[in-house]
Design a protein around this motif. Structure first.
Motif, PDB file in Angstrom:
ATOM      1  N   PHE A  20      -4.939   3.457  -9.167  1.00  0.00           N
ATOM      2  CA  PHE A  20      -4.066   3.153  -8.133  1.00  0.00           C
ATOM      3  C   PHE A  20      -4.748   2.009  -7.451  1.00  0.00           C
ATOM      4  CE2 PHE A  20      -2.903   7.613  -7.060  1.00  0.00           C
ATOM      5  CZ  PHE A  20      -1.872   7.811  -8.106  1.00  0.00           C
ATOM      6  N   VAL A  21      -6.161   1.929  -7.324  1.00  0.00           N
ATOM      7  CA  VAL A  21      -6.929   0.866  -6.749  1.00  0.00           C
ATOM      8  C   VAL A  21      -6.698  -0.558  -7.472  1.00  0.00           C
ATOM      9  CG1 VAL A  21      -9.219  -0.069  -5.988  1.00  0.00           C
ATOM     10  CG2 VAL A  21      -8.535   2.233  -5.438  1.00  0.00           C
ATOM     11  N   ALA A  22      -6.495  -0.355  -8.714  1.00  0.00           N
ATOM     12  CA  ALA A  22      -6.515  -1.312  -9.754  1.00  0.00           C
ATOM     13  C   ALA A  22      -4.987  -2.133  -9.492  1.00  0.00           C
ATOM     14  CB  ALA A  22      -6.762  -1.083 -11.160  1.00  0.00           C
ATOM     15  N   ALA A  23      -4.174  -1.319  -8.860  1.00  0.00           N
ATOM     16  CA  ALA A  23      -2.679  -1.953  -8.843  1.00  0.00           C
ATOM     17  C   ALA A  23      -2.406  -2.290  -7.112  1.00  0.00           C
ATOM     18  CB  ALA A  23      -1.744  -0.913  -9.397  1.00  0.00           C
ATOM     19  N   PHE A  24      -2.990  -1.464  -6.332  1.00  0.00           N
ATOM     20  CA  PHE A  24      -2.710  -1.918  -4.852  1.00  0.00           C
ATOM     21  C   PHE A  24      -3.944  -1.260  -4.290  1.00  0.00           C
ATOM     22  CE2 PHE A  24      -0.623   2.194  -6.104  1.00  0.00           C
ATOM     23  CZ  PHE A  24      -0.872   2.879  -4.878  1.00  0.00           C
ATOM     24  N   GLN A  25      -3.874  -1.441  -2.877  1.00  0.00           N
ATOM     25  CA  GLN A  25      -5.007  -0.823  -2.008  1.00  0.00           C
ATOM     26  C   GLN A  25      -4.413   0.384  -1.328  1.00  0.00           C
ATOM     27  OE1 GLN A  25      -6.550  -3.928   0.343  1.00  0.00           O
ATOM     28  NE2 GLN A  25      -8.489  -3.715  -0.768  1.00  0.00           N
ATOM     29  N   PRO A  26      -4.584   1.558  -1.717  1.00  0.00           N
ATOM     30  CA  PRO A  26      -4.040   3.024  -1.040  1.00  0.00           C
ATOM     31  C   PRO A  26      -4.495   2.868   0.402  1.00  0.00           C
ATOM     32  CG  PRO A  26      -4.970   3.096  -3.232  1.00  0.00           C
ATOM     33  CD  PRO A  26      -5.462   1.883  -2.723  1.00  0.00           C
ATOM     34  N   LEU A  27      -3.699   3.363   1.176  1.00  0.00           N
ATOM     35  CA  LEU A  27      -4.035   4.057   2.585  1.00  0.00           C
ATOM     36  C   LEU A  27      -4.802   5.331   2.460  1.00  0.00           C
ATOM     37  CD1 LEU A  27      -3.909   3.058   5.601  1.00  0.00           C
ATOM     38  CD2 LEU A  27      -2.214   4.711   5.693  1.00  0.00           C
ATOM     39  N   THR A  28      -5.977   5.234   2.488  1.00  0.00           N
ATOM     40  CA  THR A  28      -6.766   6.672   2.477  1.00  0.00           C
ATOM     41  C   THR A  28      -6.931   7.342   4.021  1.00  0.00           C
ATOM     42  OG1 THR A  28      -8.806   5.474   2.713  1.00  0.00           O
ATOM     43  CG2 THR A  28      -7.876   5.746   0.570  1.00  0.00           C
ATOM     44  N   PHE A  29      -6.995   8.646   4.100  1.00  0.00           N
ATOM     45  CA  PHE A  29      -7.139   9.237   5.138  1.00  0.00           C
ATOM     46  C   PHE A  29      -7.670  10.794   4.722  1.00  0.00           C
ATOM     47  CE2 PHE A  29      -2.902   9.929   3.539  1.00  0.00           C
ATOM     48  CZ  PHE A  29      -2.751  11.217   3.399  1.00  0.00           C
ATOM     49  N   ILE A  30      -8.213  11.312   5.986  1.00  0.00           N
ATOM     50  CA  ILE A  30      -8.349  12.902   5.787  1.00  0.00           C
ATOM     51  C   ILE A  30      -7.701  13.660   6.965  1.00  0.00           C
ATOM     52  CG2 ILE A  30     -10.675  12.740   4.685  1.00  0.00           C
ATOM     53  CD1 ILE A  30     -12.223  12.890   7.342  1.00  0.00           C
ATOM     54  N   SER A  64       0.928  -1.255  -0.193  1.00  0.00           N
ATOM     55  CA  SER A  64       0.111  -0.003   0.112  1.00  0.00           C
ATOM     56  C   SER A  64       1.072   1.508  -0.011  1.00  0.00           C
ATOM     57  CB  SER A  64      -0.867  -0.078   1.182  1.00  0.00           C
ATOM     58  OG  SER A  64      -1.675   1.082   1.249  1.00  0.00           O
ATOM     59  N   ILE A  65       0.246   2.230  -0.585  1.00  0.00           N
ATOM     60  CA  ILE A  65       0.748   3.581  -0.476  1.00  0.00           C
ATOM     61  C   ILE A  65      -0.005   4.536   0.203  1.00  0.00           C
ATOM     62  CG2 ILE A  65       1.788   5.414  -1.851  1.00  0.00           C
ATOM     63  CD1 ILE A  65       3.580   3.231  -1.924  1.00  0.00           C
ATOM     64  N   THR A  66       0.312   5.702   0.754  1.00  0.00           N
ATOM     65  CA  THR A  66      -0.506   6.616   1.528  1.00  0.00           C
ATOM     66  C   THR A  66      -1.018   7.549   0.362  1.00  0.00           C
ATOM     67  OG1 THR A  66       1.861   7.955   1.735  1.00  0.00           O
ATOM     68  CG2 THR A  66       0.754   6.558   3.761  1.00  0.00           C
ATOM     69  N   GLN A  67      -2.246   7.750   0.241  1.00  0.00           N
ATOM     70  CA  GLN A  67      -2.840   8.466  -0.638  1.00  0.00           C
ATOM     71  C   GLN A  67      -3.081   9.973  -0.522  1.00  0.00           C
ATOM     72  OE1 GLN A  67      -3.837   9.564  -3.284  1.00  0.00           O
ATOM     73  NE2 GLN A  67      -5.341   8.590  -4.440  1.00  0.00           N
ATOM     74  N   TYR A  68      -1.923  10.621  -0.560  1.00  0.00           N
ATOM     75  CA  TYR A  68      -1.974  12.036  -0.199  1.00  0.00           C
ATOM     76  C   TYR A  68      -2.823  12.945  -1.352  1.00  0.00           C
ATOM     77  CZ  TYR A  68       0.828  12.611   3.791  1.00  0.00           C
ATOM     78  OH  TYR A  68       1.299  12.656   5.182  1.00  0.00           O
ATOM     79  N   ALA A 126     -13.819  -1.684  -0.293  1.00  0.00           N
ATOM     80  CA  ALA A 126     -12.504  -1.633  -0.220  1.00  0.00           C
ATOM     81  C   ALA A 126     -11.861  -1.505  -1.571  1.00  0.00           C
ATOM     82  CB  ALA A 126     -11.867  -2.738   0.552  1.00  0.00           C
ATOM     83  N   ASP A 127     -12.442  -2.245  -2.665  1.00  0.00           N
ATOM     84  CA  ASP A 127     -11.935  -2.160  -3.959  1.00  0.00           C
ATOM     85  C   ASP A 127     -12.963  -1.847  -5.267  1.00  0.00           C
ATOM     86  OD1 ASP A 127     -13.067  -4.600  -3.820  1.00  0.00           O
ATOM     87  OD2 ASP A 127     -11.321  -5.743  -4.261  1.00  0.00           O
ATOM     88  N   ALA A 128     -13.849  -1.184  -4.629  1.00  0.00           N
ATOM     89  CA  ALA A 128     -15.208  -1.029  -5.531  1.00  0.00           C
ATOM     90  C   ALA A 128     -14.692  -0.201  -6.814  1.00  0.00           C
ATOM     91  CB  ALA A 128     -16.272  -0.433  -4.695  1.00  0.00           C
ATOM     92  N   THR A 129     -15.587  -0.313  -7.759  1.00  0.00           N
ATOM     93  CA  THR A 129     -15.618   0.612  -8.923  1.00  0.00           C
ATOM     94  C   THR A 129     -16.573   1.847  -8.611  1.00  0.00           C
ATOM     95  OG1 THR A 129     -15.149  -1.340 -10.280  1.00  0.00           O
ATOM     96  CG2 THR A 129     -16.034   0.688 -11.422  1.00  0.00           C
ATOM     97  N   VAL A 130     -15.940   2.841  -8.901  1.00  0.00           N
ATOM     98  CA  VAL A 130     -16.559   4.097  -8.479  1.00  0.00           C
ATOM     99  C   VAL A 130     -16.904   5.010  -9.865  1.00  0.00           C
ATOM    100  CG1 VAL A 130     -16.798   6.484  -7.271  1.00  0.00           C
ATOM    101  CG2 VAL A 130     -15.851   4.272  -6.000  1.00  0.00           C
TER     102      VAL A 130
END
Length: 434
Positions: free
Chosen positions: A259-269, A227-231, A361-365
């Motif tokens: 990104f979601v297609a390649a890995f699961q990003p760490l999301t945050f606010i 995963s990567i932090t999704q800034y 977690a990996d939905a298509t939006v």
């Protein structure tokens, strides 16, 4: 993919701030048993989270990111017994534990740095560090101009041996993975060499790298990180809301889908390095919109301690400028008064929606309605029997009525009594399609 990562919802805490620790390391012989009391684990669960993301806990000079001993708990926090007790209490409650590892640089007081400065760049200790020239003399390179943070030489094989040993040691002690601080400063090839060794021993360990900008997907692929932090998404959420410009968020969601297609990003606010979301959002009526986006969009969500209570805090570019966003907390949750009424319940409600619809977690939006102040997003899973969820956001002074069926279920809303798809000014809702 790690079996459990898609269902993780992290509660991130900065331990040195949380417990009100001294600003610098304790003198030899002094020890304080301050690791977060297990009663806060029950608070974490009450929100709906199931992971504890701990900030730095290793012996350091000051703020924790200037490590001087990766194998010792910071004496301002406790000792190995305190650590083992915390991990055991977390696991007893079904909570995963993630540690924060600083492997791009060392604190200047680290024994290896002191030896390198004394013996020079060509010495055995000196080869552990990167060097630059200042006033015609070789000096250790540093992290982004911070002279107390001395950069490691990742081309030196013993550095990889050190990092491998540290990761392995604490995984053996029970942690479930690592946040890798300043990963973007470390060559991807370094992690590509270290992580396979660790995965052989700990196949279910999860690794997230801190990246602020750059080629997220490329770095994840080359490094082997999970995963990567999704800034990028963090910035787009608060910026589009403040500017009443959902076109910015729509563009960011295209990137996010890649990104979601390649890995699961760490999301945050919110996290320990940025102004708190309650202070970042300029109109308090729109704070729930940011929270709804966090738990609706794909990725692995993280909640920064205090954000669920609406605590304010502005990061400033000065000495001590992080103090406001890394505050001390009282001994127990019942002693904390929310700064925004109803916000803890909103977090619980939205986290519950996400946990009932794990495919998010990996939905298509898809973007179904896009205007400056109005946005409708549809999230769908891969299985045919998974309902389509819609998030409707309204920043305008006028109500918004969408083409929703009377049979649609309102899962969460700013005004629950309104018909499905009918959103009041400055309101929002999440619908499950009939």
């Amino acid at each position: 993919m790690i079996d459990w990562s898609g269902t993780a919802i992290w509660w991130q805490v900065y331990p040195l701030g949380f417990v009100g620790a001294e600003p610098s390391r304790l003198p030899a012989g002094r020890l304080e048993h301050r690791l977060p009391d297990v009663s806060w684990l029950d608070h974490l669960i009450s929100l709906g989270c199931n992971g504890l993301l701990l900030g730095p806990i290793f012996e350091s000079e000051s703020h924790g990111y200037d490590t001087v001993d990766h194998l010792a708990i910071d004496r301002r926090l406790g000792d190995d017994h305190d650590f083992d007790r915390l991990v055991a209490a977390a696991h007893d409650r079904g909570i995963r534990v993630l540690l924060d590892g600083v492997f791009n640089h060392l604190g200047r007081a680290h024994p290896r740095v002191r030896a390198a400065v004394q013996d020079g760049p060509d010495s055995e200790a000196g080869r552990w560090l990167r060097w630059t020239e200042r006033d015609g003399q070789p000096v250790p390179d540093n992290f982004e101009g911070h002279d107390r943070l001395v950069a490691l030489n990742h081309d030196h094989p013993p550095v990889a041996e050190l990092v491998t040993g540290v990761l392995d040691r604490w995984l053996q002690r029970g942690v479930d993975g690592w946040r890798l601080d300043a990963a973007y400063q470390v060559p991807a090839a370094f992690w590509a060499g270290v992580l396979p060794v660790i995965r052989e021993r700990h196949p279910q360990a999860w690794f997230v790298g801190e990246m602020i900008h750059g080629d997220y997907a490329g770095y994840a692929a080359a490094s082997g990180l999970d995963s990567i932090t999704q800034y990028e998404l963090w910035k787009a959420i608060w910026s589009s809301i403040n500017d009443h410009n959902f076109f910015e968020l729509s563009w960011a969601l295209q990137r996010h889908a890649d990104f979601v297609a390649a890995f699961q990003p760490l999301t945050f606010i919110g996290n320990h390095d940025v102004t708190r979301i309650a202070s970042m959002i300029t109109d308090e009526r729109h704070l729930p919109h940011a929270v709804a986006l966090l738990f609706f969009l794909p990725g692995v969500p993280s909640v920064y301690y205090g954000d669920g209570d609406g605590l304010p805090g502005v990061k400033e570019d000065r000495l001590g400028g992080d103090d406001a966003i890394r505050p001390a907390f009282p001994p127990t949750p019942d002693q904390l008064t929310p700064a925004v009424d109803g916000l803890p319940d909103l977090y619980r409600q939205l986290i519950a929606v996400r946990r009932r619809h794990r495919y998010l977690a990996d939905a298509t939006v898809d973007v179904e309605l896009l205007e400056d102040e109005r946005l409708v997003l549809a999230a769908s899973g891969r299985a045919a029997d998974e309902s389509v969820l819609r998030l409707i956001l309204n920043l305008s002074d006028e109500p918004l009525s969408t083409d929703s069926s009377a049979g649609d279920a309102v899962l969460a809303a700013s005004a629950p009594g309104r018909p499905p798809g009918d959103v009041e000014p400055h309101g929002w809702c999440i619908l499950a399609a009939e």
